[in-house]
Scaffold this motif. Structure first.
Motif, short mmCIF file in Angstrom:
data_model
loop_
_atom_site.label_atom_id
_atom_site.label_comp_id
_atom_site.label_asym_id
_atom_site.label_seq_id
_atom_site.Cartn_x
_atom_site.Cartn_y
_atom_site.Cartn_z
N ASN A 138 -99.16 18.38 -72.20
CA ASN A 138 -99.02 19.69 -70.94
C ASN A 138 -98.47 20.75 -71.79
N SER A 150 -100.80 23.33 -73.82
CA SER A 150 -101.91 23.52 -73.21
C SER A 150 -102.57 24.71 -73.92
N LYS A 151 -101.65 25.74 -74.28
CA LYS A 151 -102.11 26.89 -75.10
C LYS A 151 -103.10 26.46 -76.20
N GLY A 205 -106.24 25.76 -74.98
CA GLY A 205 -106.89 26.85 -74.39
C GLY A 205 -107.66 27.37 -75.71
N SER A 223 -114.90 19.68 -74.60
CA SER A 223 -113.80 18.94 -73.89
C SER A 223 -113.73 17.54 -74.78
N PRO A 264 -104.42 14.07 -68.83
CA PRO A 264 -103.85 15.59 -68.91
C PRO A 264 -104.85 16.45 -69.75
N ARG A 323 -108.11 17.63 -67.56
CA ARG A 323 -107.47 18.47 -66.69
C ARG A 323 -107.28 19.90 -67.09
N ILE A 324 -106.71 19.94 -68.35
CA ILE A 324 -106.50 21.46 -68.86
C ILE A 324 -107.80 22.00 -69.50
N LYS A 378 -110.24 23.95 -67.12
CA LYS A 378 -110.15 25.15 -66.68
C LYS A 378 -110.66 26.14 -67.91
N ALA A 408 -106.14 28.41 -69.51
CA ALA A 408 -105.36 27.37 -70.20
C ALA A 408 -104.10 28.13 -71.10
N MET A 452 -101.21 29.21 -69.31
CA MET A 452 -100.21 28.27 -68.68
C MET A 452 -99.16 27.88 -69.25
#
Length: 151
Positions: A47, A50-51, A54, A63, A136, A139-140, A143, A148, A151
Protein backbone atom coordinates in the motif's frame (compact mmCIF):
# COMPACT_ATOMS: atom_id res chain seq x y z
CA UNK A 1 -4.55 -58.11 33.21
CA UNK A 2 -4.54 -54.96 35.29
CA UNK A 3 -1.99 -53.95 37.87
CA UNK A 4 -0.36 -50.77 39.13
CA UNK A 5 1.98 -50.55 36.13
CA UNK A 6 -0.86 -50.66 33.59
CA UNK A 7 -2.71 -48.00 35.58
CA UNK A 8 0.37 -45.75 35.46
CA UNK A 9 0.80 -46.41 31.74
CA UNK A 10 -2.85 -45.55 31.11
CA UNK A 11 -2.54 -42.29 33.03
CA UNK A 12 0.68 -41.36 31.19
CA UNK A 13 -1.02 -42.17 27.88
CA UNK A 14 -3.95 -39.92 28.79
CA UNK A 15 -1.59 -37.10 29.75
CA UNK A 16 0.30 -37.43 26.46
CA UNK A 17 -2.94 -37.35 24.45
CA UNK A 18 -4.14 -34.27 26.35
CA UNK A 19 -0.82 -32.51 25.81
CA UNK A 20 -0.95 -33.36 22.10
CA UNK A 21 -4.37 -31.74 21.80
CA UNK A 22 -3.16 -28.67 23.69
CA UNK A 23 -0.09 -28.39 21.43
CA UNK A 24 -2.29 -28.63 18.32
CA UNK A 25 -4.65 -25.88 19.49
CA UNK A 26 -1.80 -23.62 20.59
CA UNK A 27 0.03 -24.15 17.31
CA UNK A 28 -3.10 -23.29 15.30
CA UNK A 29 -3.53 -20.04 17.24
CA UNK A 30 0.15 -19.12 16.92
CA UNK A 31 0.13 -19.97 13.19
CA UNK A 32 -2.95 -17.82 12.59
CA UNK A 33 -1.42 -14.92 14.53
CA UNK A 34 1.92 -15.17 12.70
CA UNK A 35 0.14 -15.42 9.34
CA UNK A 36 -1.88 -12.31 10.09
CA UNK A 37 1.27 -10.43 11.12
CA UNK A 38 3.07 -11.45 7.92
CA UNK A 39 0.02 -10.61 5.83
CA UNK A 40 -0.28 -7.20 7.47
CA UNK A 41 3.41 -6.45 6.94
CA UNK A 42 3.30 -7.33 3.24
CA UNK A 43 -0.01 -5.55 2.61
CA UNK A 44 1.16 -2.33 4.27
CA UNK A 45 4.41 -2.49 2.31
CA UNK A 46 2.45 -2.76 -0.94
CA UNK A 47 0.00 0.00 0.00
CA UNK A 48 2.90 2.38 0.65
CA UNK A 49 4.16 1.66 -2.85
CA UNK A 50 0.90 2.57 -4.62
CA UNK A 51 2.69 5.38 -6.46
CA UNK A 52 5.16 2.86 -7.87
CA UNK A 53 2.27 0.68 -9.02
CA UNK A 54 0.65 3.70 -10.67
CA UNK A 55 3.89 4.60 -12.42
CA UNK A 56 4.39 1.05 -13.63
CA UNK A 57 0.83 0.97 -14.95
CA UNK A 58 1.34 4.37 -16.63
CA UNK A 59 4.39 3.14 -18.55
CA UNK A 60 2.43 0.15 -19.83
CA UNK A 61 2.88 -2.66 -17.32
CA UNK A 62 -0.06 -5.03 -17.02
CA UNK A 63 -1.61 -5.95 -13.69
CA UNK A 64 -0.01 -9.38 -13.92
CA UNK A 65 3.43 -7.85 -14.42
CA UNK A 66 2.97 -5.60 -11.39
CA UNK A 67 1.80 -8.61 -9.37
CA UNK A 68 4.92 -10.59 -10.36
CA UNK A 69 7.20 -7.76 -9.24
CA UNK A 70 5.58 -7.46 -5.83
CA UNK A 71 5.13 -11.20 -5.43
CA UNK A 72 8.90 -11.64 -5.81
CA UNK A 73 9.38 -9.14 -2.98
CA UNK A 74 6.85 -11.06 -0.88
CA UNK A 75 8.62 -14.33 -1.65
CA UNK A 76 11.84 -12.92 -0.24
CA UNK A 77 10.03 -11.89 2.95
CA UNK A 78 8.28 -15.28 3.13
CA UNK A 79 11.59 -17.09 2.61
CA UNK A 80 13.18 -15.25 5.51
CA UNK A 81 10.10 -16.05 7.59
CA UNK A 82 10.32 -19.72 6.56
CA UNK A 83 14.00 -20.06 7.49
CA UNK A 84 13.56 -18.35 10.87
CA UNK A 85 10.41 -20.31 11.71
CA UNK A 86 11.97 -23.62 10.77
CA UNK A 87 15.09 -22.92 12.82
CA UNK A 88 13.13 -21.83 15.90
CA UNK A 89 10.71 -24.76 15.66
CA UNK A 90 13.51 -27.31 15.25
CA UNK A 91 15.44 -25.81 18.17
CA UNK A 92 12.29 -25.76 20.32
CA UNK A 93 11.47 -29.38 19.60
CA UNK A 94 15.05 -30.44 20.29
CA UNK A 95 15.12 -28.46 23.54
CA UNK A 96 11.80 -29.84 24.81
CA UNK A 97 12.80 -33.42 23.96
CA UNK A 98 16.17 -32.88 25.67
CA UNK A 99 14.52 -31.55 28.82
CA UNK A 100 12.02 -34.41 28.91
CA UNK A 101 14.71 -37.01 28.30
CA UNK A 102 17.35 -35.85 30.80
CA UNK A 103 15.37 -34.04 33.49
CA UNK A 104 12.41 -36.42 33.66
CA UNK A 105 14.10 -39.63 32.56
CA UNK A 106 11.81 -40.34 29.61
CA UNK A 107 13.38 -42.68 27.10
CA UNK A 108 10.97 -41.87 24.30
CA UNK A 109 10.75 -38.90 21.98
CA UNK A 110 7.45 -37.06 22.36
CA UNK A 111 7.87 -34.30 19.79
CA UNK A 112 8.91 -34.97 16.21
CA UNK A 113 10.06 -32.33 13.74
CA UNK A 114 10.31 -33.88 10.30
CA UNK A 115 10.04 -33.05 6.62
CA UNK A 116 6.25 -32.91 6.91
CA UNK A 117 6.41 -30.01 9.35
CA UNK A 118 8.98 -28.20 7.19
CA UNK A 119 6.73 -28.61 4.13
CA UNK A 120 3.74 -27.34 6.11
CA UNK A 121 5.65 -24.24 7.23
CA UNK A 122 6.76 -23.63 3.63
CA UNK A 123 3.22 -24.04 2.28
CA UNK A 124 1.76 -21.66 4.85
CA UNK A 125 4.46 -19.07 4.12
CA UNK A 126 3.84 -19.27 0.36
CA UNK A 127 0.06 -19.10 0.67
CA UNK A 128 0.23 -16.11 3.00
CA UNK A 129 2.69 -14.36 0.68
CA UNK A 130 0.44 -14.99 -2.33
CA UNK A 131 -2.76 -13.83 -0.66
CA UNK A 132 -1.21 -10.79 0.97
CA UNK A 133 0.29 -9.72 -2.36
CA UNK A 134 -2.58 -10.55 -4.68
CA UNK A 135 -5.40 -8.57 -3.10
CA UNK A 136 -3.62 -5.23 -2.45
CA UNK A 137 -1.83 -5.23 -5.82
CA UNK A 138 -4.96 -6.06 -7.78
CA UNK A 139 -6.96 -3.46 -5.86
CA UNK A 140 -4.45 -0.74 -6.71
CA UNK A 141 -3.75 -2.01 -10.25
CA UNK A 142 -7.47 -1.86 -11.17
CA UNK A 143 -7.45 1.88 -10.68
CA UNK A 144 -6.39 4.23 -13.38
CA UNK A 145 -2.67 4.99 -13.21
CA UNK A 146 -3.34 8.65 -12.34
CA UNK A 147 -5.52 7.64 -9.37
CA UNK A 148 -2.93 5.17 -8.12
CA UNK A 149 -0.18 7.80 -8.32
CA UNK A 150 -2.29 10.28 -6.30
CA UNK A 151 -2.89 7.80 -3.47
Amino acid sequence: MRNSVTDILDSVHDIIETMAKIFIYVSIVVTAFASLLLMNFISISINYKSKEIGILRAVGARSGDVFKIFFNESLIIASINFVLTTAVAAAGVYLINYILRYNFGLILTLLVFSVRQVCLILAISLVVAFISTFFPVMRIARKKPVEAIKM
